[in-house]
Design an enzyme around this catalytic site. Structure first.
Site, PDB file in Angstrom:
ATOM      1  N   SER A 222       0.057  54.470 -36.375  1.00  0.00           N
ATOM      2  CA  SER A 222      -1.136  55.306 -36.364  1.00  0.00           C
ATOM      3  C   SER A 222      -1.410  55.867 -37.765  1.00  0.00           C
ATOM      4  O   SER A 222      -1.565  55.092 -38.710  1.00  0.00           O
ATOM      5  CB  SER A 222      -0.994  56.408 -35.323  1.00  0.00           C
ATOM      6  OG  SER A 222      -2.254  56.976 -35.038  1.00  0.00           O
ATOM      7  N   ASP A 342      -7.162  50.288 -27.050  1.00  0.00           N
ATOM      8  CA  ASP A 342      -6.899  51.534 -27.764  1.00  0.00           C
ATOM      9  C   ASP A 342      -8.199  52.285 -28.033  1.00  0.00           C
ATOM     10  O   ASP A 342      -9.135  51.735 -28.611  1.00  0.00           O
ATOM     11  CB  ASP A 342      -6.194  51.207 -29.089  1.00  0.00           C
ATOM     12  CG  ASP A 342      -5.677  52.442 -29.808  1.00  0.00           C
ATOM     13  OD1 ASP A 342      -6.050  53.570 -29.439  1.00  0.00           O
ATOM     14  OD2 ASP A 342      -4.886  52.268 -30.762  1.00  0.00           O
ATOM     15  N   HIS A 372      -3.065  53.176 -27.064  1.00  0.00           N
ATOM     16  CA  HIS A 372      -2.666  53.479 -28.446  1.00  0.00           C
ATOM     17  C   HIS A 372      -1.150  53.415 -28.641  1.00  0.00           C
ATOM     18  O   HIS A 372      -0.666  52.817 -29.592  1.00  0.00           O
ATOM     19  CB  HIS A 372      -3.186  54.866 -28.826  1.00  0.00           C
ATOM     20  CG  HIS A 372      -2.912  55.246 -30.247  1.00  0.00           C
ATOM     21  ND1 HIS A 372      -3.430  54.548 -31.317  1.00  0.00           N
ATOM     22  CD2 HIS A 372      -2.164  56.254 -30.779  1.00  0.00           C
ATOM     23  CE1 HIS A 372      -3.038  55.117 -32.444  1.00  0.00           C
ATOM     24  NE2 HIS A 372      -2.274  56.142 -32.144  1.00  0.00           N
TER      25      HIS A 372
END
Length: 401
Positions: A222, A342, A372
């Site tokens: 991320s 996601d 995610h």
């Protein structure tokens, strides 16, 4: 869980900032368009604004299944690293007993070590290592960059142990202001400085006796994907491969705040940089596909889940813009992994990264229906598949050395 800045969440300033012909309004703060008046008004109101934001107490969700005493401990203000360290100590045993594949199927015999180091900026950085059990040769070093708001001491513990069991020395650190490292919680005054902190720490790791001379890889998840890309762009020949998991690599144009808004936010970030002005949603529902695992995100008790600090938001916008402008310079062997469903970071951005990177050796894997947190929040078989893909890629690239 990575309480990451969602790309779509960056649309919030467009709705929260009302632009008129004669003024800008942000929350209750009215800002005159003229720069000199803007500075004067910001200066006169900055103290009261900071005071108000400091008085905001975010009601933390009660953690089911733990005692009142532990819930009281978890509800403390986590601005200081000393408090975060006490809270983590109180929960460490509870976390390791959670009913999650990363914990209940953790390989035995993994050698772990935790330590603190004072870096060149005088900040105390928390580090941790996971080495294969005694007698298993180490193939390579893997250094990890966690996501926004996160720490390397929760879900990543189980991820690291499984990778270490395959013969890799795994290392991780908490950024300044996150996890167990020093710094104001959730505050990134400079993304460039953060990347430099990572480079410094992992430069020390790469010369440790157990891995010196071995291949070295870097992996980011991320926001940690943005950190990893920034590190690679700063030192393009220092890594034998880059792994990105649901990376935050580009801000889509349709969710980027308008140019006028960005100018106002940038100026405000110099006056009230620590103010918590960006709304922060509970992203567990978006990040975790498995509802049972979603509930376990509450046990990540030292994650940052308050409203995003103003300077932090501006720095993330600047960093992704800078990275986007240099994607063709990404030249290392590259593995990009992303959940196809996601809604926190866009899988199409990973496709864009894959296409733009100049790496001759690059792989993109999109996992059907994946959210995610593909390493933490998916069904067990999917989590193990993703981990298997990472290990297989590492094994292949170690064999090339």
């Amino acid at each position: 869980m990575d309480s990451s800045l969602t790309l779509r969440q960056l649309q919030q300033p467009r709705s929260n900032v009302i632009l008129r012909d004669s003024d800008h309004s942000i929350g209750n703060l009215r800002i005159c368009r003229r720069p000199t008046s803007l500075r004067r008004r910001l200066s006169s109101k900055s103290t009261s604004l900071v005071t108000r934001t400091r008085q905001i107490i975010t009601a933390k969700k009660r953690i089911e299944g733990v005692s009142e005493e532990l819930n009281k401990i978890a509800s403390q203000n986590l601005n200081l690293a000393s408090t975060r360290r006490r809270v983590r100590s109180a929960f460490v045993d509870v976390q390791q007993q959670l009913d999650h594949v990363l914990f209940k199927m953790a390989p035995p015999g993994i050698r772990t070590n935790e330590w603190f180091e004072i870096n060149s900026r005088g900040v105390e950085i928390f580090c941790k290592s996971w080495l294969p059990k005694a007698g298993i040769p180490i193939k390579a070093a893997l250094c990890f960059c966690h996501g926004y708001g996160d720490t390397c001491t929760f879900f990543f513990e189980g991820i690291a142990k499984r990778i270490a069991a395959s013969g890799f020395a795994v290392y991780a650190m908490d950024y300044p202001g996150f996890g167990l490292s020093e710094g104001l919680h959730g505050y990134i005054p400079s993304f460039d400085a953060l990347a430099d902190d990572v480079i410094e720490q992992y430069s020390n790791i790469k010369v440790r006796p157990e891995v010196v001379g071995l291949p070295r890889f870097i992996m980011g998840q991320s926001m940690g994907g943005a950190v990893t890309l920034k590190v690679h762009l700063k030192q393009p020949h220092e890594w034998d491969g880059v792994i990105l998991v649901a990376p935050m690599a580009k801000i889509a144009e349709d969710v980027t705040p308008a140019a006028a808004v960005l100018k106002v936010l940038a100026l405000m970030s110099k006056v009230v940089p620590e103010a918590k002005l960006f709304p922060q949603k509970d992203l567990a529902e978006l990040a975790f596909r498995d509802p049972r695992k979603r509930q376990l995100a509450d046990y990540n008790v030292i994650s940052y889940s308050d409203q995003m600090r103003l300077r932090t938001a501006v720095e993330l916008l600047k960093a992704t813009h800078d990275i986007e402008s240099q994607l063709e310079k990404v030249s290392s062997p590259l593995l990009v992994l992303h959940g196809a469903a996601d809604k926190v970071t866009d899988p199409m951005v990973s496709k864009f990264l894959y296409e733009k990177a100049s790496s001759k050796d690059k792989t993109l894997k999109l996992y059907e229906e994946g959210y995610h947190s593909i390493l933490e929040g998916e069904p067990d078989d999917r989590i193990l598949d993703v981990l298997g893909d990472i290990v297989s890629w590492l094994d292949f690239h170690c064999a090339l050395k």
